[in-house]
Design a protein around this motif. Structure first.
Motif, mmCIF file in Angstrom:
data_model
loop_
_atom_site.group_PDB
_atom_site.id
_atom_site.type_symbol
_atom_site.label_atom_id
_atom_site.label_comp_id
_atom_site.label_asym_id
_atom_site.label_seq_id
_atom_site.Cartn_x
_atom_site.Cartn_y
_atom_site.Cartn_z
ATOM 1 N N ASN A 149 10.184 7.111 -8.868
ATOM 2 C CA ASN A 149 9.320 6.075 -8.298
ATOM 3 C C ASN A 149 8.981 6.372 -6.837
ATOM 4 O O ASN A 149 9.265 5.581 -5.942
ATOM 5 C CB ASN A 149 9.949 4.686 -8.458
ATOM 6 N N PRO A 150 8.358 7.524 -6.591
ATOM 7 C CA PRO A 150 8.033 7.915 -5.218
ATOM 8 C C PRO A 150 6.972 7.003 -4.599
ATOM 9 O O PRO A 150 6.186 6.380 -5.306
ATOM 10 C CB PRO A 150 7.501 9.343 -5.371
ATOM 11 N N THR A 151 6.952 6.974 -3.279
ATOM 12 C CA THR A 151 5.946 6.207 -2.553
ATOM 13 C C THR A 151 4.647 7.010 -2.517
ATOM 14 O O THR A 151 4.625 8.202 -2.857
ATOM 15 C CB THR A 151 6.415 5.938 -1.110
ATOM 16 N N THR A 152 3.586 6.384 -2.062
ATOM 17 C CA THR A 152 2.307 7.093 -1.956
ATOM 18 C C THR A 152 2.422 8.255 -0.975
ATOM 19 O O THR A 152 1.840 9.310 -1.191
ATOM 20 C CB THR A 152 1.172 6.137 -1.538
ATOM 21 N N ALA A 153 3.187 8.079 0.099
ATOM 22 C CA ALA A 153 3.379 9.163 1.066
ATOM 23 C C ALA A 153 4.118 10.340 0.423
ATOM 24 O O ALA A 153 3.755 11.502 0.642
ATOM 25 C CB ALA A 153 4.132 8.657 2.287
ATOM 26 N N GLN A 154 5.152 10.063 -0.345
ATOM 27 C CA GLN A 154 5.890 11.133 -1.021
ATOM 28 C C GLN A 154 5.014 11.844 -2.043
ATOM 29 O O GLN A 154 5.149 13.054 -2.241
ATOM 30 C CB GLN A 154 7.133 10.570 -1.715
ATOM 31 N N MET A 155 4.110 11.118 -2.672
ATOM 32 C CA MET A 155 3.242 11.726 -3.690
ATOM 33 C C MET A 155 2.224 12.684 -3.082
ATOM 34 O O MET A 155 1.704 13.552 -3.773
ATOM 35 C CB MET A 155 2.536 10.649 -4.510
ATOM 36 N N GLN B 188 0.812 -1.220 0.000
ATOM 37 C CA GLN B 188 0.000 0.000 0.000
ATOM 38 C C GLN B 188 0.847 1.273 0.000
ATOM 39 O O GLN B 188 0.311 2.359 0.105
ATOM 40 C CB GLN B 188 -0.973 0.026 1.185
ATOM 41 N N GLU B 189 2.143 1.146 -0.105
ATOM 42 C CA GLU B 189 3.031 2.296 -0.112
ATOM 43 C C GLU B 189 3.692 2.500 -1.472
ATOM 44 O O GLU B 189 4.102 3.590 -1.807
ATOM 45 C CB GLU B 189 4.099 2.123 0.982
ATOM 46 N N HIS B 190 3.799 1.436 -2.245
ATOM 47 C CA HIS B 190 4.439 1.500 -3.557
ATOM 48 C C HIS B 190 3.392 1.223 -4.630
ATOM 49 O O HIS B 190 2.595 0.290 -4.501
ATOM 50 C CB HIS B 190 5.593 0.500 -3.647
ATOM 51 N N TYR B 191 3.402 2.024 -5.656
ATOM 52 C CA TYR B 191 2.434 1.898 -6.739
ATOM 53 C C TYR B 191 2.704 0.639 -7.560
ATOM 54 O O TYR B 191 3.845 0.232 -7.732
ATOM 55 C CB TYR B 191 2.488 3.122 -7.645
ATOM 56 N N LEU B 192 1.652 0.061 -8.097
ATOM 57 C CA LEU B 192 1.777 -1.153 -8.898
ATOM 58 C C LEU B 192 1.813 -0.886 -10.397
ATOM 59 O O LEU B 192 2.203 -1.752 -11.160
ATOM 60 C CB LEU B 192 0.609 -2.101 -8.586
ATOM 61 N N ASP B 193 1.410 0.308 -10.835
ATOM 62 C CA ASP B 193 1.273 0.557 -12.273
ATOM 63 C C ASP B 193 2.590 0.441 -13.036
ATOM 64 O O ASP B 193 2.643 -0.185 -14.092
ATOM 65 C CB ASP B 193 0.596 1.900 -12.547
ATOM 66 N N ILE B 194 3.651 0.995 -12.499
ATOM 67 C CA ILE B 194 4.943 0.945 -13.183
ATOM 68 C C ILE B 194 5.454 -0.491 -13.231
ATOM 69 O O ILE B 194 5.955 -0.958 -14.260
ATOM 70 C CB ILE B 194 5.963 1.885 -12.498
#
Length: 185
Positions: free
Chosen positions: A75-81, A33-39
């Motif tokens: 490739n930022p995390t959801t928190a960084q975004m 839940q912290e790293h995006y899956l799309d890339i």
């Protein structure tokens, strides 16, 4: 949206005239839940096609770029975004960018250009890795019959339509274009 993001950079890399259906099934078995899956989905689909017997002119690399506190984020995390002024997804080959998906809060044009250039450079290792995977574990690419329009059909359409289709597509207003396309019938 994820399927569209995966499809957009891959579809143009199939041989022109290949009409065979190709399905890439992507299943995430877990996420933090912290790293995006799309890339990861784009890269995984490209890697699967590279080692398969399906004709594919890849590989494709991809990256998400953000911008916060005066720095580009790779490739930022959801928190960084959450603090990012830009959400830029880039996919492409070793030579060029094929897909750009972006959302931003009025970032300068030169920053966007820098993000595109640095992002394209950043996924070159992923491309090289896929090429190595293909060399070490890839199957030979299968021959597929390519669809070609019969020359007499192409000549008949050109004789009937001529350059009117190109003129219609070059029309400056929607109304002009629609009228010109209607006149083609």
């Amino acid at each position: 949206l994820l399927c569209r993001l995966v499809d957009r950079p891959l579809r143009p890399l199939f041989p022109k005239g290949m009409v065979n259906d190709v399905q890439v099934i992507i299943t995430a078995l877990s996420t933090d839940q912290e790293h995006y899956l799309d890339i990861l989905a784009i890269i995984g689909a490209s890697a699967a096609l590279m080692i398969s017997d399906i004709p594919f002119n890849g590989p494709v690399g991809a990256i998400r770029m953000g911008y916060a506190d005066g720095k580009l984020l790779f490739n930022p995390t959801t928190a960084q975004m959450q603090a990012s002024q830009m959400d830029l997804r880039i996919a492409g080959t070793a030579d060029s960018i094929i897909m750009v998906e972006a959302g931003a809060n009025e970032v300068p044009e030169d920053l966007l250009l820098q993000a595109l250039q640095e992002g394209h450079q950043a996924f070159q290792d992923v491309i090289r890795m896929q090429q190595q995977m293909q060399a070490e574990a890839g199957k030979a690419k299968r021959e597929f019959p390519l669809f070609k329009v019969r020359p007499e059909v192409e000549q008949s359409v050109l004789a009937s339509v001529g350059d009117r289709a190109a003129q219609a597509l070059a029309a400056t207003t929607k109304e002009q274009r629609n009228q010109m396309l209607k006149d083609l019938h």
